[in-house]
Design an enzyme around this catalytic site. Structure first.
Site, PDB file in Angstrom:
ATOM      1  N   SER A  33     101.201 -42.953  23.009  1.00  0.00           N
ATOM      2  CA  SER A  33      99.784 -42.509  23.875  1.00  0.00           C
ATOM      3  C   SER A  33      99.917 -42.343  25.112  1.00  0.00           C
ATOM      4  CB  SER A  33      98.971 -41.956  22.513  1.00  0.00           C
ATOM      5  OG  SER A  33      98.846 -43.512  22.139  1.00  0.00           O
ATOM      6  N   CYS A  34      99.195 -42.416  25.372  1.00  0.00           N
ATOM      7  CA  CYS A  34      98.600 -42.641  27.208  1.00  0.00           C
ATOM      8  C   CYS A  34      97.674 -42.430  26.934  1.00  0.00           C
ATOM      9  CB  CYS A  34      99.572 -42.336  28.157  1.00  0.00           C
ATOM     10  SG  CYS A  34     101.197 -42.645  27.843  1.00  0.00           S
ATOM     11  N   ASP A  35      96.751 -42.651  28.722  1.00  0.00           N
ATOM     12  CA  ASP A  35      95.641 -42.184  28.558  1.00  0.00           C
ATOM     13  C   ASP A  35      95.305 -42.132  30.472  1.00  0.00           C
ATOM     14  OD1 ASP A  35      93.359 -42.276  25.965  1.00  0.00           O
ATOM     15  OD2 ASP A  35      94.658 -43.986  26.064  1.00  0.00           O
ATOM     16  N   ASN A  68      96.995 -45.389  31.901  1.00  0.00           N
ATOM     17  CA  ASN A  68      97.323 -46.833  31.152  1.00  0.00           C
ATOM     18  C   ASN A  68      98.876 -45.355  29.959  1.00  0.00           C
ATOM     19  OD1 ASN A  68      96.008 -48.868  31.563  1.00  0.00           O
ATOM     20  ND2 ASN A  68      95.409 -48.881  29.252  1.00  0.00           N
ATOM     21  N   GLU A 108     101.149 -36.910  29.838  1.00  0.00           N
ATOM     22  CA  GLU A 108     100.383 -36.807  27.805  1.00  0.00           C
ATOM     23  C   GLU A 108     101.639 -36.675  27.723  1.00  0.00           C
ATOM     24  OE1 GLU A 108      98.142 -39.997  27.601  1.00  0.00           O
ATOM     25  OE2 GLU A 108      97.205 -39.310  30.012  1.00  0.00           O
TER      26      GLU A 108
END
Length: 455
Positions: free
Chosen positions: A47-49, A68, A134
């Site tokens: 995943s990402c943020d 990120n 995302e």
């Protein structure tokens, strides 16, 4: 602009001085390892943020963006710049899997992206628009057919939108026309998903969440906001697909009475484990933003992206943070936007380097991966039948320096100090305390000096 920190960095390239600097930090004895078991999370969130701070959340009158990108741990992320261009009417552009009609004019963009695909995990354009995406799963099934990746939509939004709102309209229009789908990693193992986006400019931010071709968007005008791998838009919908509520009602996901919540209607009943695990990381990111609400700077945003306890800076058996970006978007017209990129994995072990759009941009081949043309396993059918080496020059230098050297921690700390000096001088420039000059070579100079410093 006389950047003292950059001059200092270039001076340190001299091997004799390098040894002296490393001796200064000789008391630090634990070397950084490329893979650190204690830093790894038990399971890969995959995943990402994304984060944004708008005044009064920011310390200054700036919008601060950060992201990120968490991807397969051996995947290489490159940083590429494409200037503004004009295109013949009716021409087409080849995205990762499909071709679409090209716009007659595309804006200049800087992108950080997995080196095997056409789109981008995140990036910015010459008009001060930043976008990150995302992965998300919804009640709408993921279409197995190849279409536009969410990462393609990031690039298309940046190339065609001169504001966050216009980029949102670009993305939703292309989404409705072409759909989203296709393999999202360079492997024969299938992984496809829907997407959420954070779109930011000098004035506003938009959260765009999708379910197939359907979508809902929320406008954010002040304070702090983050997104992760879940739906977050409830009834605070500022814009939506014309058929959004009728589809939800037809499917039995909404009664048609009372308040409509996009999250309640479209969140899956049995979400994938990676979505459930992302909830804790999302809460951690929210807490970190709220902790700094009113005082967010680029340096604060970098510290959030480097935070390991929350899982935002991640390192697991299969996935890790492979690229990071932070942007300063001053609200005052005419002031330059500053975009920082690592171009290397794990921001806690990387340095952010500034990029500023300029009329005379110098190509930075040291952060661009090798090209394999029509023989690339992404382009040949069936796809992904073999692997190729996509490591660029900075990636290789960074990995070698921080893996094999007993002085790796000392080296990293020295680089981090220079990063702090860079941030201080960038802030001074934005306040008018340092006179800006031609900055088109700034990113090139930083990357070049970093490589020489590692050697």
């Amino acid at each position: 602009m006389d950047l003292k920190w950059l001059s200092h960095l270039a001076y340190l390239v001299d091997i004799t001085e390098l040894l002296n600097v490393l001796n200064v930090f000789n008391t630090v004895t634990t070397a950084i390892k490329d893979i650190s078991q204690q830093d790894r999370m038990a399971e890969p969130p995959q995943s990402c943020d994304c984060f944004v701070s708008l005044p009064p959340g920011s310390k200054e009158d700036y919008v601060i963006f950060g992201k990120n990108s968490d991807r397969p741990r051996d995947e290489v992320q490159e940083v590429v710049y494409y200037p503004a261009s004009s295109h013949a009417p009716g021409s087409r552009v080849e995205c990762t899997y499909i071709s679409i009609l090209q716009a007659e004019h595309t804006h200049g963009v800087v992108l950080t992206r997995p080196a095997w695909l056409w789109g981008a995990e995140m990036g910015a354009n010459e008009h001060g628009v930043c976008i990150g995406n995302e992965a998300v799963w919804t009640k709408e099934p993921v279409d197995p057919k190849e279409a536009l990746l969410g990462m393609d939509l990031v690039r298309l939004g940046l190339e065609r939108g001169d504001s966050a709102w216009s980029a949102l309209n670009v993305i939703t229009g292309l989404l409705e026309q072409h759909g989203q789908g296709g393999a999202c990693r360079e492997t024969t193992e299938p992984l496809s998903y829907h997407n959420t986006f954070l779109l930011v400019d000098r004035q506003d931010a938009w959260v765009l969440e999708t379910a197939g071709k359907l979508w809902a968007a929320q406008k954010v005008t002040e304070g702090v906001k983050n997104i992760s791998n879940q739906l977050t838009i409830g009834s605070e919908i500022s814009a939506e697909h014309l058929d959004l509520r009728s589809v939800a009602q037809t499917q039995g996901w909404w009664s048609g009475e009372g308040e409509f919540s996009f999250t309640a209607a479209f969140s899956p009943d049995n979400p994938p484990a990676r979505m459930e695990m992302a909830k804790q990381r999302y809460k951690g990111g929210t807490a970190l933003l709220q902790q700094h609400d009113g005082s967010v700077t680029a340096e604060v945003m970098m510290s959030i992206l480097r935070d390991k306890p929350s899982g935002i800076c991640m390192d697991s058996e299969g996935f890790r943070t492979t690229g990071s970006m932070v942007s300063i978007l001053p609200r005052k017209p005419g002031m330059p936007c500053i975009h920082f990129f690592t171009a290397t994995p794990d921001p806690s072990r990387s340095v952010f380097k500034p990029f500023i759009f300029s009329e005379n941009m110098r190509p930075v081949s040291m952060v661009v991966s090798p090209q394999y043309g029509p023989d690339d396993p992404v382009k040949t059918q069936p796809r992904f039948q073999h692997q190729v080496d996509r490591k660029h020059e900075l990636y290789k230098a960074h990995q070698t320096a921080l893996t094999n050297s007993d002085a790796a921690v000392s080296l990293q700390e020295t680089m981090r100090n220079l990063e702090s000096q860079c941030l201080e001088e960038i802030e001074a420039m934005l306040r008018g305390e340092i006179q800006g000059q031609e900055l088109g070579d700034l990113f090139f100079d930083c990357v070049d000096a970093e490589i020489k410093f590692y050697q």
